[in-house]
Design a protein around this motif. Structure first.
Motif, mmCIF file in Angstrom:
data_model
loop_
_atom_site.group_PDB
_atom_site.id
_atom_site.type_symbol
_atom_site.label_atom_id
_atom_site.label_comp_id
_atom_site.label_asym_id
_atom_site.label_seq_id
_atom_site.Cartn_x
_atom_site.Cartn_y
_atom_site.Cartn_z
ATOM 1 N N ASP A 103 51.051 38.865 38.210
ATOM 2 C CA ASP A 103 50.999 39.392 39.584
ATOM 3 C C ASP A 103 51.993 40.535 39.755
ATOM 4 O O ASP A 103 51.696 41.559 40.381
ATOM 5 N N GLU A 140 50.672 43.673 38.211
ATOM 6 C CA GLU A 140 49.662 44.345 39.026
ATOM 7 C C GLU A 140 50.287 45.063 40.213
ATOM 8 O O GLU A 140 49.797 46.111 40.640
ATOM 9 N N ARG A 176 43.031 35.180 41.580
ATOM 10 C CA ARG A 176 43.333 35.898 40.343
ATOM 11 C C ARG A 176 42.120 35.971 39.411
ATOM 12 O O ARG A 176 41.876 36.995 38.803
ATOM 13 N N LEU A 205 40.813 39.475 38.342
ATOM 14 C CA LEU A 205 40.853 40.531 39.354
ATOM 15 C C LEU A 205 41.942 41.539 38.998
ATOM 16 O O LEU A 205 43.112 41.195 38.873
ATOM 17 N N ASP A 252 43.567 44.248 40.717
ATOM 18 C CA ASP A 252 43.628 44.522 42.145
ATOM 19 C C ASP A 252 44.117 45.932 42.440
ATOM 20 O O ASP A 252 45.065 46.423 41.824
ATOM 21 N N THR A 295 45.815 38.106 47.305
ATOM 22 C CA THR A 295 45.579 38.609 45.955
ATOM 23 C C THR A 295 46.921 38.974 45.324
ATOM 24 O O THR A 295 47.952 38.982 46.002
ATOM 25 N N VAL A 353 37.375 41.340 47.963
ATOM 26 C CA VAL A 353 37.510 40.807 46.610
ATOM 27 C C VAL A 353 36.191 40.975 45.861
ATOM 28 O O VAL A 353 36.156 41.405 44.702
ATOM 29 N N GLN A 372 35.760 44.572 44.924
ATOM 30 C CA GLN A 372 36.625 44.975 43.818
ATOM 31 C C GLN A 372 36.075 44.494 42.484
ATOM 32 O O GLN A 372 36.139 45.208 41.470
#
Length: 748
Positions: A46, A49, A218, A289, A291, A335, A346, A349
């Motif tokens: 995370d 990202e 995720r 994902l 993001d 996210t 989401v 994406q």
């Protein structure tokens, strides 16, 4: 005691063993890989990202038709009548949208439909009339179904373990290469599907559910299984992509497929292909994902579409997802990059990632690579700990930990690969800290032993300085001003005759211990013990402000403590029926410059002081017996303590000196110096010495009794004046030639 045993000399390998145990435990935990470690990795990814999010590309043909606040204000609260939704579908179709995917489940018939309301009139009118009215009014759901039939619509369905409806309709076929993918996909217990009328008109059906394992979205499965149902069910994002391409199947590549290495193991799903797009997934068919965060550029207001305010080029050929960004409709998600984004974003994406072929992937070999890296570097750490200095080990640790942080970041930022940047570096740090801490504790234990051993010989200040600065353990010294003290027990030979060896040892311990305590408590440094004698000094190795006064204060305290000891010894001698021999000491103090440091040989040395002023202090102590006083201080010392009670004794040339020195008897503390009786004694002593040095021996002799009375008035009853009476009597009998008033000492 146990910690001391663990850290003792015989357990020098304890830091190595502790570090090895940490490594073994960490490797075992990594092999088990509990959920907590997976969450730790997710947290790290995370962060990655957030530091380097996917760049949003407005050219990617994906948009969101937003049922926003303006749309709700125009057309009323959600859910809207299906006729309005049908108009929205018509408008989007007119604008050339390639696929319309609803992030909404139309699970029930439209309650606002006029046909349903007419049917409710059966209780108030005849059935024939109701039937005619119902036939005349078109059903809202039918209106939407008709609009969908003229378009390319993907409906959404949801999962609910309490749902009892049948599985959603499938519009696709499924094929697979390699192992059967069904064994790797998540199983759902129940579904909430759209009403059959709308399903029949749609071109596809996809799950609107996102991450089923965490509050933060995720990884989203691209395909699902439903308990009791055959076949696989797609996610909304990939189903929209299939319909947009006009594809009819999903091809799932799993372990064992052609071109996929699995070494005979069932490692899971590798990719899902639909049409011309191949989606790289993890082993469970999930797409990670990547993001961009919430981007308003993706969104087009449903109201603007309905009012024809959106140019056709913004929608033509695009996959559009219909959903809501209104917080009150409870479709907000968290996210890795944003704490609150619309759920429909989401889905959008995910579709963008599949079109752009931008994926985050954790390779199949990641777990093994991380384990081997941790094992290899961990073994290096464990091996190096007992062999390298603290500074060298710190460099190795920084390099190993830095490598564990830098390589995963490089893999992510350059190749979009996910490797754990937390567990290996944290484990290596744990190995380093554990081993280093135990080594430090062992070193401190050894220092404590050194302090304990050397503390028997040196002052605590010296011991502490040596413990902190081992480099001082070398030959050499420095010149500095110090105050030196020598003490000696008078008549020690006669005293020792009344004890055996053990008794004499106990006696000396009882004498030296309190004397030592007084010196150390006044910040003095014990140089050495010489039988019954003590040598000490002030202002080295650490600076002591007012060191001459400290020495004088200590000397007076030692005489007072000796008086108390004599009272104890006398009481003990009386109780044992033996004669008590009073113990008296002479103390010499002198201040001057000396060389202070470690002296001796490379095999053995001691912290001491050397110099002419040191020798003078020893000679002054020796003259205490000659002059019959307890404490004699040198001229320099007296100059630095003018506020103490002291009287000049003589102009004295000690053994080994060619110049006379003024010698002073230390009588008392500053409080005594202020007493009128003491000032009277100083005046009489000054006159007495003036007569004596001028050769007026008869006059000086006549003044001795007067001086004795003045001394008695301040409590100073020592043998000085009796000694001077005898000396002056001798001078009267044999007058010296060339008398200068200087007394030349005959012994040390």
């Amino acid at each position: 005691m146990r910690m001391g045993w663990l850290l003792g000399r015989n357990n020098a390998r304890m830091p190595f063993l502790a570090a090895l145990l940490v490594l073994i435990g960490a490797l075992a935990l990594r092999a088990a890989d509990p959920v907590e470690l997976s969450r730790l990795r997710d947290f790290a990814f995370d962060v990655y990202e957030r530091l380097d999010p996917r760049v949003y590309n407005p050219a990617t043909p994906v948009r969101i038709i937003d049922i926003d606040e303006a749309s709700l204000a125009e057309y009323g609260q959600w859910p809207w009548p299906r006729t309005i939704v049908a108009r929205l579908v018509d408008k989007l179709t007119e604008k050339g949208a390639a696929t319309i995917a609803f992030d909404v489940v139309f699970a029930e018939p439209d309650r606002s439909s006029m046909s349903r309301m007419v049917r409710d009139l059966v209780a108030y009118t005849d059935p024939e009339t109701v039937a005619k009215l119902a036939a005349a009014i078109q059903d809202n759901d039918q209106v939407l179904a008709d609009a969908m039939a003229q378009s390319s619509v993907v409906l959404g369905f949801g999962f609910d373990p309490k749902a009892t409806s049948q599985a959603p309709r499938r519009y696709h076929g499924t094929a697979f290469a390699g192992d059967d993918p069904a064994q790797f996909l998540p199983m759902q217990q129940g579904t909430v599907r759209p009403i059959p009328l709308l399903e029949a008109a749609a071109k596809g059906n996809g799950s609107i559910n996102t991450d089923l394992e965490s509050a933060v979205i995720r990884r989203i499965p691209m395909l699902y299984r439903v308990a009791g149902q055959d076949g696989l069910f797609p996610a909304l994002s990939i189903e929209a992509l299939r319909v947009a391409q006009g594809a009819s199947t999903y091809l799932v590549k799993s372990s064992g497929a052609s071109g996929e290495l699995s070494f005979g193991e069932r490692t899971g799903i590798v990719a899902i292909r639909t049409g011309d797009v191949e989606v790289r997934t993890d082993a469970r068919g999930r797409l990670t994902l990547y993001d961009t965060g919430h981007r308003r550029e993706r969104f087009i207001s449903a109201r603007a579409v309905m009012h024809d305010e959106v140019p056709a080029e913004q929608l033509e050929g695009r996959i559009v997802f219909v959903g809501t960004s209104v917080i009150g409709l409870r479709d907000m998600r968290s996210t890795p990059v944003s704490d609150s984004v619309p759920g429909v974003e989401v889905q959008a994406q995910l579709a963008e990632q599949m079109i752009e072929q931008q994926y985050l992937s954790r390779p199949d070999f990641a777990d093994g690579a991380e384990f081997l890296y941790l094992a290899a570097i961990g073994v290096l750490f464990v091996w190096a700990l007992p062999r390298l200095t603290a500074g060298q080990m710190a460099v190795v640790a920084a390099a190993g930990i830095g490598l564990g942080l830098a390589v995963p970041w490089l893999a992510f930022s350059e190749y979009r690969l996910l490797f754990d940047p937390i567990y290996p570096p944290v484990t290596l740090a744990g190995i380093y800290v554990t081993g280093t801490a135990l080594a430090f504790m062992r070193t401190e234990h050894e220092r404590a032993q050194i302090r304990g051993a050397f503390g028997l010989y040196l002052s605590p200040d010296v011991v502490e300085q040596l413990a902190r600065h081992p480099e001082l353990l070398q030959l050499g010294g420095e010149v500095r001003e110090i105050t030196v003290m020598f003490t000696d027990v008078r008549g020690f030979t006669r005293i020792s005759e009344q004890f055996d060896a053990h008794g004499l040892t106990r006696f000396m311990n009882r004498f030296l211990t309190p004397m030592t305590d007084l010196i150390l408590s006044h910040r003095g440094t014990i140089d050495k013990y010489m039988g019954d004698a003590i040598m000490a000094f002030w202002n080295a190795p650490l600076a002591v402000e007012g060191h001459a006064a400290r020495g004088c204060e200590t000397a007076l305290a030692m005489q007072d403590r000796l008086a108390a000891l004599n009272a104890e010894w006398e009481a003990e001698a009386t109780a044992e029926g033996r004669r008590h021999i009073p113990v008296n000491i002479g103390i010499g103090l002198n201040t001057g410059h000396a060389s202070v440091g470690n002296f001796g040989s490379t095999q053995r040395f001691t912290y001491s002081c050397l110099g002419d002023d040191v020798n003078l202090a020893s000679r002054l102590e020796g003259q205490c017996k000659t002059y019959g006083v307890g404490i004699i201080i040198g001229e320099t010392t007296r100059a630095q303590v003018p506020h103490y009670a002291a009287i000049e004794l003589d102009l004295l040339m000690v053994k080994g000196k060619t110049e006379a020195q003024r010698a002073f008897a230390l009588v008392g503390d500053p409080a005594m110096a202020k007493m009128p009786a003491f000032q009277a004694l100083v005046e009489r002593q000054t006159v007495f010495l003036a007569q004596y040095r001028a050769g007026g021996f008869a006059e000086a002799l006549g003044m001795i009794e007067e001086c004795e009375d003045a001394a008695a008035a301040v409590g100073w009853r020592q043998g000085y004046y009796e000694m001077m009476r005898v000396r002056i009597d001798g001078l009267l009998d044999e007058a010296p030639i060339g008398w200068t008033g200087v007394y030349v000492a005959k012994d040390k």
